[in-house]
Write an enzyme that holds these catalytic residues in place. Structure first.
Site, short mmCIF file in Angstrom:
data_model
loop_
_atom_site.label_atom_id
_atom_site.label_comp_id
_atom_site.label_asym_id
_atom_site.label_seq_id
_atom_site.Cartn_x
_atom_site.Cartn_y
_atom_site.Cartn_z
N ASP A 188 0.82 -1.23 0.00
CA ASP A 188 0.00 0.00 0.00
C ASP A 188 0.85 1.27 0.00
O ASP A 188 0.60 2.19 0.79
CB ASP A 188 -0.91 0.03 1.23
CG ASP A 188 -1.65 -1.27 1.47
OD1 ASP A 188 -1.95 -1.97 0.49
OD2 ASP A 188 -1.93 -1.58 2.64
N GLU A 355 -11.21 -1.03 -3.74
CA GLU A 355 -10.57 -0.27 -2.66
C GLU A 355 -9.48 0.65 -3.22
O GLU A 355 -9.27 0.73 -4.43
CB GLU A 355 -9.96 -1.23 -1.65
CG GLU A 355 -8.89 -2.15 -2.21
CD GLU A 355 -8.49 -3.27 -1.27
OE1 GLU A 355 -9.15 -3.44 -0.23
OE2 GLU A 355 -7.53 -3.98 -1.59
#
Length: 465
Positions: A188, A355
């Protein structure tokens, strides 16, 4: 001549004490990245794995390529503590102890494995050498016995100290690929440029159920050589409402401050996630929780999960907070960057969205990018849409980054982008399954160029090794 690294003093893991009967050992620091471990009392012999078991064997320039690979480890943050170290093989396995025997295994991610694969460094028997102390058995150290590597109880003798000391040398099999850009397991990644320097803020990976607790910052001037600035926020001591699931940090600068937006949860079995915001006077922290409570609470808005925040600031100076898994949301932030009007929250979920929303602007066009599918799937990928405002409406442009099985690259996603200051040169940072043995909780960070077609659409991005 092979390089040697002289150890320097640093703090051991919190609460970690080595009790010795002789002179007290001193904590030592190790450089992150690829390295080999040479025996102090058998120069020319190096720690390596053979049929998974840890051995001490001779390695020379004439040795087979596989032998050199087996004698090369990547020094990374300790899986159980960032104050200590773990050692990852070129095949993605980790050096760990099992019944006190040293071996290499795939990272299971659970607390037992993390402890077994974490070692704290103390000064070795000669200047410039280190001894590796077990994190979960602090009275034991890695040592060689008949050229096999064991975890043995410390003995205050010259022979034991020599058998348990290693020089950290240049790797026999140096890194030859551009990616991953960070040593170890990180996911991420949020990339930004502040005052002409690039910064990466990733999730610390390698934990079962993504249960890591802290964030680190890295910086670079060239996107190749990265400086590790250590832990910048730790949910345990720094966040009162979360102690687990330190996910997807994103940092932006405003008001002469740096704001870190993050996802957090509890380890108590409550799986609900919430968003927080922390503030610092420096892009490398330390950051402090700005509110002492969540910025976005679980269930505050119907549908989706409160994770994966990012902030986009428009040319007008207005900043917008985007977030959400399952449902994508946006809200303009107030000038203080730590509050908003909940009545202004809008849902902007594009088709295929799962997401990790990310928004930027180029030549008057707004780009909304996101990740599709599940991060545990090799089909995790990045798609995008273009629009005329921070809210859209959005025109779906399709997938721009996906797996590349011919190169062993799987699951590329959860990205961010950055523009080189003063140019139209763009880069994308993302995670992928660690190559070659990674999975959805063992991921690594990569950076590749991102180019645009003449009509402003993004050209397909080819993930590289």
């Amino acid at each position: 001549m092979r390089l040697r690294v002289v150890s320097t003093l640093s703090a051991l893991a919190a609460g970690f004490v080595v009790v010795l009967t002789g002179s007290p050992a001193q904590a030592a620091t190790l450089p992150a990245g690829a390295a080999s471990l040479e025996s102090v009392n058998y120069p020319g012999r190096y720690a390596r794995h053979l049929n998974a078991l840890g051995q001490l064997e001779a390695v020379t320039s004439a040795s087979a390529a596989q032998t050199k690979l087996d004698a090369t480890f990547t020094v990374v943050n300790g899986l159980a503590s960032p104050a200590c170290y773990s050692f990852q093989t070129k095949a993605g396995l980790f050096l760990r102890h099992y019944n006190y025997r040293l071996r290499v295994d795939a990272n299971a991610g659970d607390a037992t494995f993390r402890g077994d694969a974490t070692f704290c460094a103390v000064d070795g028997s000669v200047a410039g050498s280190v001894s590796l102390v077990s994190y979960n058995y602090p009275a034991r150290r890695i040592r060689h016995r008949d050229f096999a590597l064991w975890l043995d109880a410390y003995q205050d003798t010259a022979a034991f100290r020599a058998d348990s000391s290693f020089r950290i040398t240049a790797p026999w099999a140096p890194k030859t690929t551009a990616n991953p850009v960070l040593p170890g397991l990180f996911a991420d990644p949020h990339i930004a440029n502040f005052n002409g320097r690039y910064y990466l803020y990733p999730t610390t990976d390698g934990y079962a159920s993504w249960s890591g607790t802290y964030y680190k910052a890295f910086s670079s001037t060239d996107l190749v050589n990265w400086t590790d600035h250590g832990v910048i926020l730790d949910h345990g001591p720094d966040v009162s409402w979360a102690d687990n699931s330190a996910w997807a940090p994103a940092v932006t600068a405003k008001n002469g401050q740096y704001y870190l937006y993050f996802s957090g949860g509890l380890a108590s079995g409550n799986t609900a996630k919430q968003l927080g915001v922390a503030v610092s006077a420096s892009p490398t922290g330390p950051f402090r929780d700005a509110l002492g409570r969540p910025l976005v609470t679980s269930g505050q808005f119907s549908g989706g999960q409160a994770i994966d925040p990012m902030v986009f600031t428009d040319d007008s100076g207005q900043s917008y907070l985007y977030w959400g898994q399952g449902v994508a949301r946006v809200v303009p932030l107030n000038a203080d960057m730590v509050s908003y009007d909940a009545a202004q929250v809008r849902t902007i979920t594009p088709s295929g969205y799962n997401e990790a929303p990310f928004v930027f602007k180029r030549n008057g066009t707004y780009y909304l990018m996101w990740s599709e599918n599940d991060t545990r799937s090799e089909d995790y990928r990045i798609a995008y849409a273009t629009g005329t405002s921070p809210y859209g409406p959005w025109t779906n442009r399709g997938v721009v980054l996906q797996k590349r099985l011919d190169a062993g690259i799987r699951g590329p996603g959860h990205h961010s982008v950055v523009r080189a200051p003063g140019t139209d040169t763009w880069y994308i940072a993302y995670h992928r399954f660690a190559v070659p043995a990674g999975n959805g909780t063992n991921r690594e960070t990569a950076i590749d160029p991102m180019r645009f077609n003449a009509d402003g659409t993004i050209a397909p991005i080819v993930p590289t090794l």
